[in-house]
Design an enzyme around this catalytic site. Structure first.
Site, PDB file in Angstrom:
ATOM      1  N   SER A 257       5.540  41.592  18.911  1.00 32.74           N
ATOM      2  CA  SER A 257       5.156  41.905  17.546  1.00 32.74           C
ATOM      3  C   SER A 257       3.777  41.372  17.228  1.00 32.74           C
ATOM      4  O   SER A 257       3.289  40.436  17.865  1.00 32.74           O
ATOM      5  CB  SER A 257       6.166  41.300  16.573  1.00 32.74           C
ATOM      6  OG  SER A 257       5.997  39.897  16.591  1.00 32.74           O
ATOM      7  N   LYS A 258       3.167  41.993  16.237  1.00 33.81           N
ATOM      8  CA  LYS A 258       1.837  41.623  15.778  1.00 33.81           C
ATOM      9  C   LYS A 258       1.757  40.147  15.448  1.00 33.81           C
ATOM     10  O   LYS A 258       0.727  39.527  15.620  1.00 33.81           O
ATOM     11  CB  LYS A 258       1.531  42.381  14.490  1.00 33.81           C
ATOM     12  CG  LYS A 258       0.865  43.716  14.706  1.00 33.81           C
ATOM     13  CD  LYS A 258       0.341  44.213  13.381  1.00 33.81           C
ATOM     14  CE  LYS A 258       0.477  45.727  13.349  1.00 33.81           C
ATOM     15  NZ  LYS A 258       0.571  46.350  12.109  1.00 33.81           N
ATOM     16  N   ARG A 259       2.846  39.626  14.877  1.00 33.98           N
ATOM     17  CA  ARG A 259       2.822  38.248  14.406  1.00 33.98           C
ATOM     18  C   ARG A 259       2.518  37.255  15.528  1.00 33.98           C
ATOM     19  O   ARG A 259       1.995  36.193  15.288  1.00 33.98           O
ATOM     20  CB  ARG A 259       4.133  37.894  13.705  1.00 33.98           C
ATOM     21  CG  ARG A 259       4.030  38.049  12.191  1.00 33.98           C
ATOM     22  CD  ARG A 259       5.380  37.985  11.532  1.00 33.98           C
ATOM     23  NE  ARG A 259       6.188  39.164  11.879  1.00 33.98           N
ATOM     24  CZ  ARG A 259       7.394  39.119  12.390  1.00 33.98           C
ATOM     25  NH1 ARG A 259       7.967  37.970  12.625  1.00 33.98           N
ATOM     26  NH2 ARG A 259       8.037  40.226  12.672  1.00 33.98           N
ATOM     27  N   GLN A 260       2.874  37.618  16.763  1.00 36.64           N
ATOM     28  CA  GLN A 260       2.652  36.663  17.850  1.00 36.64           C
ATOM     29  C   GLN A 260       1.413  36.974  18.686  1.00 36.64           C
ATOM     30  O   GLN A 260       1.195  36.390  19.722  1.00 36.64           O
ATOM     31  CB  GLN A 260       3.895  36.591  18.731  1.00 36.64           C
ATOM     32  CG  GLN A 260       5.124  36.222  17.917  1.00 36.64           C
ATOM     33  CD  GLN A 260       6.167  35.514  18.748  1.00 36.64           C
ATOM     34  OE1 GLN A 260       5.891  34.967  19.802  1.00 36.64           O
ATOM     35  NE2 GLN A 260       7.394  35.507  18.267  1.00 36.64           N
ATOM     36  N   GLY A 261       0.596  37.904  18.255  1.00 35.16           N
ATOM     37  CA  GLY A 261      -0.629  38.209  19.016  1.00 35.16           C
ATOM     38  C   GLY A 261      -1.036  39.657  18.856  1.00 35.16           C
ATOM     39  O   GLY A 261      -0.424  40.391  18.095  1.00 35.16           O
TER      40      GLY A 261
END
Ligand code: GLU
Length: 488
Positions: A257-261
């Site tokens: 997911s975007k949240r992790q990179g």
């Protein structure tokens, strides 16, 4: 084999999408077939302007452009091939015609249920802990009731009729034999009330008309497969082969997911990753070559890739591995290629680099250490400007160079290097001189090389002292050593 990549233009191309495209591309190329790009733009609410362009440009950047479909021609988006149009929004009449054919054959029916009724139904099912499924209310309308509603122009969707007593079987090229009980399959909406198709109808129609042999897509579509197989059956078309590739996961095994990179191909492009490194990395996310080889060119991937060696389990998106591959691919560039790529970047900071005849040789010294082109100006700055040095940098606990020893070491270096005749000023000559110093001053090699290198480059890490000193020339070397001595 004809394969396809049919993204929805709902945002920047995702790295997972690029991997799916790559696998499809490889299978097409392996069989001297065609790789096709189709744009699935039937979800107008989620469409993002510029997304289709980004997808096409990202494939181009990666080096896996389509042979057919939507593509870049002379820098602009165009379509090419005899199975077009390749944008679903331009094929609406086709989907409507097939929806009608399905209704006429009794495999689909109009559904007039309002959103409110469907919502109510869903809530009731939830309360009874049942899986949400259309209750077939409209399937039981009499032909007259249907006709009256149609005549009155009541808004409706078209749903497929799924038999409840079938075992639907298929062999997935990655997952092996699969079985689905049709009773668990919903009466899927095929055509929305505005006449636009859903993915389920549209891609089945297109994959057939575009003569696709193998559908390779993300595993999130696995549960919809029985619907698709039924549609092929209803339309009397042979189904293509299917292969569902595993998800990409974060290090903590959650869905990438975007949240992790970064997840957009463009972000990797902008960070300066080489397309070769990116493709190599993505190929290995889920595919195991069965050997210890880790570096694969696109050509090698075409030769060696196989679906049998794609795993079923999710693949962890390991950025350390990507950076390692990036470094490996940087080293694989020829010295000329490498120098040509970094020269403009370096010249932005040091204009004299533009016409520097020694540039390729200097560049070669950093090629072994660099990860991204954009690091080059910083890594090469000392070739063009005197570095700033500090006592802290010149001394080194690891190399056993104390602050107190520095004046003596620098003096020794200055005196001995000064004695080297201009014609012997090369790596070999400098090395001999430094070796002689070790005996004379009773110092270890590192005790001379560390301060020498630090004084010349001003950096903790750089190419070796001999290489740098030879490249800089005697005059600059002595000047920098004296400068370093002066700050003590
Ligand atoms: N438009 C679908 C998506 O972007 C395509 C899936 C498929 O490959 O059939 O997920």
């Amino acid at each position: 084999m004809r394969t396809r990549f049919p993204p929805s233009p709902t945002g920047l191309l995702h790295v997972g999408g690029l991997r799916t495209a790559l696998y499809s591309y490889l299978l097409a190329k392996q069989t001297k077939g065609s790789f096709l790009l189709r744009i699935e733009d039937t979800d107008r609410a989620r469409e993002v302007p510029g997304a289709a362009e980004n997808i096409v440009e990202s494939l181009q950047w990666a080096g896996i452009p389509p042979d057919e479909g939507v593509m870049l021609q002379d820098g602009v988006i165009a379509e090419s091939g005899s199975h077009g149009p390749y944008k679903q929004s331009e094929r609406l009449e086709l989907y409507q015609a097939y929806a009608k054919q399905l209704m006429d054959a009794g495999h689909a029916y109009p559904c007039f249920c309002t959103t409110e009724r469907l919502e109510e139904m869903r809530k009731n099912q939830e309360a009874l802990h049942r899986a949400p499924m259309y209750d077939r209310h409209c399937l039981h309308l009499s032909p007259q009731e249907v006709q009256t509603k149609l005549d009155a122009g009541e808004p409706h969707v078209v749903r497929m009729k799924v038999p409840h007593d079938r075992l639907i079987e298929c062999t997935d090229d990655i997952r092996g034999p699969l079985k689905f009980q049709s009773a668990t399959v919903d009466d899927q909406v095929l055509l929305k009330s505005d006449g636009w198709p859903t993915y389920h109808l549209a891609h089945v129609v297109d994959d057939h008309l575009m003569q696709i042999d193998l559908v390779l897509r993300g595993e999130e579509w696995l549960s919809s497969l029985p619907k698709h197989l039924l549609l092929f059956e209803y339309l009397n078309w042979p189904a293509p082969r299917y292969a569902h590739v595993p998800l990409l996961l974060n290090a903590d095994k959650t869905k990438l997911s975007k949240r992790q990179g970064s997840v957009a191909v463009q972000e990797y492009m902008e960070k300066g990753y080489l397309p070769e490194a990116m493709l190599n990395f993505l190929a290995l996310l889920g595919w195991n070559p069965g050997t210890t080889q880790e570096l694969f060119s696109l050509q090698e991937l075409i030769e060696q890739f196989s679906l049998e060696r794609v795993q079923k389990a999710g693949a962890i998106f390991d950025l350390t591995k990507l950076d390692w591959l990036q470094g490996q691919w940087m080293r694989k560039l020829t010295a000329d290629e490498f120098a040509a790529r970094i020269r403009p970047l370096v010249a932005e900071h040091f204009p004299e680099a533009a016409a520097d005849k020694e540039f390729t040789k200097k560049a070669a010294l950093i090629q072994q250490r660099i990860t991204f082109f954009k690091e080059a100006p910083d890594m090469m700055g000392y070739f063009y400007r005197d570095p700033t040095v500090s006592v802290k940098l010149l001394a080194s606990a690891k190399q056993k160079v104390t602050k107190e020893q520095l004046p003596m070491i620098l003096e020794t270096l200055i005196r001995s290097l000064d004695a080297i005749p201009e014609k012997s000023w090369n790596e070999e000559g400098i090395k001999e001189s430094v070796q002689a110093m070790m005996g004379e001053a009773n110092l270890k090699l590192g005790q001379l090389l560390w301060p020498l290198r630090a004084a010349l480059t001003g950096r903790e890490y750089s190419p070796g002292a001999f290489e740098v000193a030879a490249m800089l020339g005697k005059e600059a070397v002595l000047k920098r050593l004296k400068g370093a001595k002066n700050i003590l």
